[in-house]
Write an enzyme that holds these catalytic residues in place. Structure first.
Site, PDB file in Angstrom:
ATOM      1  CD  GLU A 182      31.552  45.727 -42.913  1.00 12.37           C
ATOM      2  OE1 GLU A 182      30.849  44.721 -43.081  1.00 12.37           O
ATOM      3  OE2 GLU A 182      32.751  45.679 -42.576  1.00 12.37           O
ATOM      4  N   GLY A 232      33.461  37.964 -45.487  1.00 14.29           N
ATOM      5  CA  GLY A 232      34.240  39.126 -45.892  1.00 14.29           C
ATOM      6  C   GLY A 232      33.510  40.391 -45.525  1.00 14.29           C
ATOM      7  CG  LEU A 236      26.639  35.951 -44.953  1.00 11.20           C
ATOM      8  CD1 LEU A 236      25.873  37.267 -45.081  1.00 11.20           C
ATOM      9  CD2 LEU A 236      25.698  34.770 -45.082  1.00 11.20           C
ATOM     10  CB  CYS A 282      28.959  41.639 -42.547  1.00  7.73           C
ATOM     11  SG  CYS A 282      28.615  39.896 -42.870  1.00  7.73           S
TER      12      CYS A 282
END
Length: 529
Positions: free
Chosen positions: A341, A218, A420, A251
């Protein structure tokens, strides 16, 4: 002869790959653990030999990151992942507990479809091949169109190694005709057991909506909290190391810094010393305008680019030694790119009064984006670590380490992984760093250890209940008589309650209400002294 249109050709290719994988997996499911382990060992070794070639190809094709760091990711995704999984038992009898009479049997899922991101286009293929085959599955890749060549080359590498090691043809393969229809064919097929999705939010949502079971990563938006007890120099070094590794495309990398006010000057000084550049208001506004698309999604043209490139693209100049761009912030919103992000060396920075206010800011940032993913704390205070561990809505809390490398298990002992999980809070099906044990089912074998009469027995016993209204002095144990006189030796000299026992000749063996009251008064008197 009729020639199929490209979209129809791609659909047919997907169907062929599924059929080949299904047949290969039937054969592969009969392999022993030892044979499977030998196959993945050779795949890992062969992949590592091509780490530099594929890193350079990926950088050249995508323009993301730098090839030197991509070499490390390829080595991590082959040798490091293999080192972790090589001793794990995944097929056959996993556990046979003779005491509880329960046996666990590992069962492969079948055929897995794997989506590959353009940010990690070769390392993801190495990693997913190893964990899928280790679990006894077949795997079919759908590469990102912007990383077509390097991904296809990586697939060729793992295919060759698998076949050379004795795996059946079709156990690992990938689309070469990359269309949305072909990917949908893979995801919606009834012969595909699982989608292993790593990529953009849109593709991950499509995977979940297909109806096929899905494991995904995600979006990350990991805050880095520098608490007052931290080693400031090391904390700053870890953050900049992480944020510049492959230019921030992992990420799990930090997206913002949160600092306690009392140490901000020290942190600010250290950030400048290690190559950070603090944007003024105009520069921050210019950069913000290129970080997101008009629709609010991340702008792919800034992903994996250097701080120098980003500043030039935004229309301002920075010193040539600049490694990271930092914008001071005091608000969080979905429209604020510094609170989201950023897969490039850009950070927002928040100054908070104390660690409690920092806690609130962490939750605010994660709620804005990145629920379930990662946060990192730089501290020597174990109580702060405990409070964050108990309260924060993430599934990876990293302590005193670069988040990009700690999150994937490179600088920590977390499971080495490039997918993850963000758990239910992040809209996913698992919170794990995904490994081979996520890609098997467990068949339970339970032996009978109780009969139906055993199940009924407690009900018969419970029908006989004591009469709680009866005085204890009605109990035969409290009645005077020969049996009352026979006391164990220890009872004749027990002074644990501060009562001096009389000699045996003075003991009144008749336990009655008067004697009980006498004992109670003696004990209470002793306790009040």
């Amino acid at each position: 002869m009729t020639t199929l249109d490209p979209d129809l050709q791609s659909i047919q290719q997907a169907r062929n790959l599924i059929n080949n994988a299904k047949q290969a997996q039937k054969i592969f499911s009969g392999y022993s653990q030892e044979k499977i382990d030998e196959i993945i060992k050779q795949i890992a070794q062969y992949a590592a030999q091509h780490a530099e070639e594929l890193a350079k190809l990926a950088h050249e094709e995508t323009g993301f990151g730098n090839w030197q760091d991509k070499v490390l990711k390829n080595i991590f995704a082959s040798e490091h992942v293999y080192s972790h999984i090589k001793a794990i038992k995944t097929v056959g009898i996993l556990r046979d507990d003779r005491e509880t009479k329960v046996m666990d049997v590992g069962v492969p899922l079948g055929v897995i479809t794997a989506l590959v991101p353009s940010t990690n286009p070769t390392s993801t293929i190495f990693y997913k091949t190893l964990i899928a085959l280790k679990a006894g599955n077949a795997i079919i890749f759908s590469p990102h169109p912007n990383a077509r060549q390097c991904s296809q080359r990586a697939i060729e590498v793992v295919k060759h190694a698998a076949l050379q090691a004795g795996a059946p043809a079709g156990i690992v393969d990938g689309l070469t005709q990359l269309t949305l229809d072909a990917t949908k064919t893979l995801m919606y097929s009834k012969d595909v057991a699982l989608i292993l999705a790593t990529g953009g939010e849109g593709m991950v949502r499509a995977a979940y909506s297909s109806g096929t079971p899905t494991i995904s990563g995600g979006p990350g938006n990991g805050p880095a909290f520098i608490e007052r007890s931290a080693d400031v120099k090391q904390a700053v070094c870890d953050i900049i190391t992480s944020k510049t590794f492959d230019n921030g495309v992992i990420c799990a990398s930090e997206q913002s810094i949160i600092v306690e006010k009392c140490i901000y000057q020290d942190v600010h000084r250290e950030l400048l010393a290690q190559g950070a550049y603090f944007l003024n208001d105009d520069e921050a506004r210019r950069l913000a305008n290129i970080l997101l698309r008009p629709n609010g999604m991340i702008n792919p043209e800034i992903v994996g680019k250097t701080a120098i490139y980003l500043s030039e693209r935004a229309g301002f100049n920075v010193p040539p030694n600049t490694r990271v761009l930092i914008a001071l912030q005091d608000s969080v919103s979905h429209s604020n790119p510094y609170a989201r992000e950023k897969l490039c060396p850009v950070l927002g920075l928040y100054i908070e009064e104390d660690w409690m206010h920092a806690c609130d800011r962490v939750v605010e940032l994660l709620t804005n984006e990145g629920l379930g993913h990662t946060l990192v704390i730089h501290t020597q205070n174990q109580q702060v670590i405990r409070e964050f561990a108990l309260q924060k809505p993430v599934h990876r809390i990293l302590i005193n380490t670069p988040a990009a490398l700690g999150g994937i298990g490179a600088t920590t002992n977390l499971i080495p992984a490039l997918t993850l999980g963000c758990g239910a809070v992040g809209g996913g099906s698992t919170s794990d760093n995904v490994g081979p044990l996520n890609l098997i089912n467990i068949r339970k074998v339970g032996y009978g250890v109780r009969s139906i009469d055993d199940l009924r027995q407690p009900a018969r016993q419970s029908s006989s209940r004591p009469d709680y209204n009866t005085s204890i002095f009605a109990d035969s144990r409290f009645q005077a008589g020969p049996q009352a006189a026979a006391q164990p030796p220890c009872a004749q000299a027990d002074d644990r309650f501060g009562v001096v026992s009389p000699s045996a000749a003075q003991v009144d063996n008749n336990i009655n209400e008067e004697n009980v009251e006498h004992i109670i008064k003696a004990v209470l008197g002793r306790m009040s002294r």
